[in-house]
Design a protein around this motif. Structure first.
Motif, PDB file in Angstrom:
ATOM      1  N   SER A 182      -5.173  -4.092  -0.236  1.00  0.00           N
ATOM      2  CA  SER A 182      -6.574  -3.981  -0.610  1.00  0.00           C
ATOM      3  C   SER A 182      -6.701  -3.564  -2.068  1.00  0.00           C
ATOM      4  CB  SER A 182      -7.282  -2.960   0.289  1.00  0.00           C
ATOM      5  OG  SER A 182      -8.568  -2.674  -0.197  1.00  0.00           O
ATOM      6  N   HIS A 183      -7.238  -4.459  -2.892  1.00  0.00           N
ATOM      7  CA  HIS A 183      -7.444  -4.146  -4.306  1.00  0.00           C
ATOM      8  C   HIS A 183      -8.430  -2.995  -4.465  1.00  0.00           C
ATOM      9  CE1 HIS A 183      -7.698  -4.772  -8.610  1.00  0.00           C
ATOM     10  NE2 HIS A 183      -9.005  -4.949  -8.523  1.00  0.00           N
ATOM     11  N   GLN A 184      -9.480  -3.000  -3.657  1.00  0.00           N
ATOM     12  CA  GLN A 184     -10.497  -1.956  -3.760  1.00  0.00           C
ATOM     13  C   GLN A 184      -9.925  -0.594  -3.388  1.00  0.00           C
ATOM     14  OE1 GLN A 184     -13.571  -2.457  -5.027  1.00  0.00           O
ATOM     15  NE2 GLN A 184     -13.805  -0.231  -4.929  1.00  0.00           N
ATOM     16  N   GLU A 185      -9.082  -0.567  -2.361  1.00  0.00           N
ATOM     17  CA  GLU A 185      -8.474   0.695  -1.935  1.00  0.00           C
ATOM     18  C   GLU A 185      -7.542   1.242  -3.016  1.00  0.00           C
ATOM     19  OE1 GLU A 185      -5.893   2.408   1.880  1.00  0.00           O
ATOM     20  OE2 GLU A 185      -6.648   0.363   1.863  1.00  0.00           O
ATOM     21  N   THR A 186      -6.771   0.357  -3.638  1.00  0.00           N
ATOM     22  CA  THR A 186      -5.881   0.780  -4.722  1.00  0.00           C
ATOM     23  C   THR A 186      -6.681   1.344  -5.893  1.00  0.00           C
ATOM     24  OG1 THR A 186      -4.254  -0.899  -4.102  1.00  0.00           O
ATOM     25  CG2 THR A 186      -4.082   0.021  -6.307  1.00  0.00           C
ATOM     26  N   LEU A 187      -7.758   0.676  -6.251  1.00  0.00           N
ATOM     27  CA  LEU A 187      -8.625   1.167  -7.329  1.00  0.00           C
ATOM     28  C   LEU A 187      -9.175   2.547  -7.001  1.00  0.00           C
ATOM     29  CD1 LEU A 187     -10.738  -1.967  -8.329  1.00  0.00           C
ATOM     30  CD2 LEU A 187      -9.244  -0.656  -9.833  1.00  0.00           C
ATOM     31  N   PHE A 190      -6.421   5.290  -7.283  1.00  0.00           N
ATOM     32  CA  PHE A 190      -6.050   5.627  -8.657  1.00  0.00           C
ATOM     33  C   PHE A 190      -7.197   6.362  -9.352  1.00  0.00           C
ATOM     34  CE2 PHE A 190      -5.455   4.985 -13.191  1.00  0.00           C
ATOM     35  CZ  PHE A 190      -4.107   5.309 -13.336  1.00  0.00           C
ATOM     36  N   SER A 191      -8.429   5.956  -9.071  1.00  0.00           N
ATOM     37  CA  SER A 191      -9.577   6.633  -9.655  1.00  0.00           C
ATOM     38  C   SER A 191      -9.625   8.094  -9.224  1.00  0.00           C
ATOM     39  CB  SER A 191     -10.871   5.926  -9.254  1.00  0.00           C
ATOM     40  OG  SER A 191     -12.007   6.593  -9.745  1.00  0.00           O
ATOM     41  N   HIS A 192      -9.274   8.351  -7.967  1.00  0.00           N
ATOM     42  CA  HIS A 192      -9.239   9.735  -7.469  1.00  0.00           C
ATOM     43  C   HIS A 192      -8.207  10.550  -8.239  1.00  0.00           C
ATOM     44  CE1 HIS A 192      -9.539  13.007  -4.547  1.00  0.00           C
ATOM     45  NE2 HIS A 192      -8.208  13.049  -4.548  1.00  0.00           N
ATOM     46  N   LEU A 193      -7.027   9.955  -8.493  1.00  0.00           N
ATOM     47  CA  LEU A 193      -6.009  10.651  -9.284  1.00  0.00           C
ATOM     48  C   LEU A 193      -6.532  10.945 -10.691  1.00  0.00           C
ATOM     49  CD1 LEU A 193      -2.558   8.957  -8.581  1.00  0.00           C
ATOM     50  CD2 LEU A 193      -3.380  11.165  -7.784  1.00  0.00           C
ATOM     51  N   SER A 194      -7.163   9.958 -11.295  1.00  0.00           N
ATOM     52  CA  SER A 194      -7.660  10.116 -12.658  1.00  0.00           C
ATOM     53  C   SER A 194      -8.709  11.220 -12.751  1.00  0.00           C
ATOM     54  CB  SER A 194      -8.235   8.787 -13.149  1.00  0.00           C
ATOM     55  OG  SER A 194      -8.736   8.909 -14.464  1.00  0.00           O
ATOM     56  N   ILE A 253       1.953   1.518  -2.727  1.00  0.00           N
ATOM     57  CA  ILE A 253       2.763   2.426  -1.915  1.00  0.00           C
ATOM     58  C   ILE A 253       2.704   3.845  -2.459  1.00  0.00           C
ATOM     59  CG2 ILE A 253       5.132   3.017  -1.257  1.00  0.00           C
ATOM     60  CD1 ILE A 253       5.703   0.024  -1.049  1.00  0.00           C
ATOM     61  N   LEU A 254       2.933   3.990  -3.762  1.00  0.00           N
ATOM     62  CA  LEU A 254       2.952   5.325  -4.357  1.00  0.00           C
ATOM     63  C   LEU A 254       1.571   5.968  -4.309  1.00  0.00           C
ATOM     64  CD1 LEU A 254       5.332   4.776  -7.419  1.00  0.00           C
ATOM     65  CD2 LEU A 254       5.875   5.610  -5.115  1.00  0.00           C
ATOM     66  N   LEU A 255       0.521   5.178  -4.497  1.00  0.00           N
ATOM     67  CA  LEU A 255      -0.829   5.719  -4.390  1.00  0.00           C
ATOM     68  C   LEU A 255      -1.143   6.145  -2.957  1.00  0.00           C
ATOM     69  CD1 LEU A 255      -2.910   3.351  -6.713  1.00  0.00           C
ATOM     70  CD2 LEU A 255      -2.412   5.771  -7.088  1.00  0.00           C
TER      71      LEU A 255
END
Length: 354
Positions: A182-187, A190-194, A253-255
């Protein structure tokens, strides 16, 4: 952290039990022996929702269930494969034990599809007519011996619906070998990490595997958010999805590990999409991330190279690795577990354990 689990009358497992799980659990076995079913069973019991069983069907490519069919056919198509040898007369049970006395289980029952009503009082000699049950399938969740939480899917207006379970959902992700990421889930991850100033650490780990990537960020391209990479020597950032499917998969995977801190990440066929030269760094990152985020991993693989690189890290950290080997005997999946020491010895002695 799951210490042990058992599966009875579930999929290809008539009666299987595993004890000795650790931080990184590598699942091996021939095609069709039940590796994916094992991961899906863990996913189902930790997620406290029968909707997950339907989701895993779609990830396997079984999306052609038409709810316009007879209800009995719909229930069979959606859930009968959850039972060993399709025997819906016996209940399926998945249970697990964890640290700090955390125990979970899910019992799956396919009830009789009809039930007789009470005899008519005005004319008891007339035989009663059977009526269909509203829902023949039920999922019974239990946490630490507490009161059972029963969830029964229903079909309403040609759509299946699920009542919400009361039990606590434990952090868990399943990265399917057949599921488009899922592209949206990955985004979102990563946004949460940022937002929490943790993206720099993520990029540092990632750049060890792919040194040409000096940065990762969310950018707007054509009006939509896109996860982009800064590449050494290029004047413009490039979407990760245009670089390679392997890079995109590793980011996901890492996210997932960062998102499921304190929980579990299940990865089916890790080696898919990766060049063998990166496998050592990938295992290093998986171990590092799982430690940092206190996350437990169950990873299936067919690759001898993938196992060999995993054994290198198991040799340095034997108590953090285990191998779960699944084999089919007389149409029944059987499981054997090797601790980290035996795993390393088997690889060094060229003993085939796949």
């Amino acid at each position: 952290m799951v210490n042990s689990f058992s599966m009875r009358n579930f999929r290809c497992f008539r009666d299987a039990e595993v004890d000795g799980c650790t931080r990184v659990n590598v699942v091996v076995g021939d095609n069709g022996t039940g590796k994916t079913s094992l991961l899906e069973g863990l996913f189902l019991v930790r997620g406290v929702s029968p909707e997950l069983a339907v989701s895993t069907r779609s990830w396997r490519g079984l999306e052609g269930v038409h709810l316009s069919a007879e209800q009995a056919d719909i229930w069979d198509a959606l859930f009968s494969d959850l039972f060993f040898a399709f025997d819906t007369n016996k209940q399926a049970l998945i249970s697990m034990k964890g640290k700090q006395d955390e125990n979970r289980s899910v019992t799956i029952q396919m009830q009789n599809r009809t039930r007789p009503p009470s005899p008519r009082r005005d004319n008891p000699s007339v035989p009663p007519q059977t009526i269909p049950l509203r829902s023949p399938i039920r999922f019974i969740y239990k946490l630490n011996g507490e009161v059972e939480d029963i969830v029964e899917p229903e079909i309403r207006n040609s759509e299946i619906s699920f009542t919400k379970a009361l039990g606590e959902h434990v952090n868990i992700s399943l990265i399917s070998a057949n599921r488009p990421l899922s592209h949206q889930e990955t985004l979102s991850q990563f946004s949460h990490l940022s937002q929490h100033y943790s993206d720099a650490q993520f990029v540092t780990h990632f750049s060890k595997i792919y040194p040409s990537i000096s940065g990762i960020s969310v950018e707007i391209a054509g009006g939509s958010p896109v996860l982009c990479a800064s590449i050494t020597g290029l004047p413009k950032k490039i979407p990760l999805s245009l670089m390679s499917s392997g890079i995109t998969k590793l980011v996901s995977i890492l996210l997932s590990i960062t998102k499921q801190a304190g929980g579990i990440v299940l990865i089916d066929e890790l080696e898919n999409g990766f060049h063998y030269s990166h496998l050592s760094q990938i295992w290093e990152s998986l171990l590092s991330f799982s430690r940092h985020y206190d996350c437990q991993l169950f990873i299936s693989t067919h690759s001898h190279e993938c196992l060999s690189f995993a054994a290198e890290f198991a040799k340095r950290n034997p108590t953090e690795f285990a191998v779960i080997r699944v084999a089919m005997k007389k149409n029944e999946a059987q499981i054997r577990i090797l601790d980290g020491y035996r795993f390393v010895n088997a690889v060094e002695e060229n003993i085939e354990i796949r």
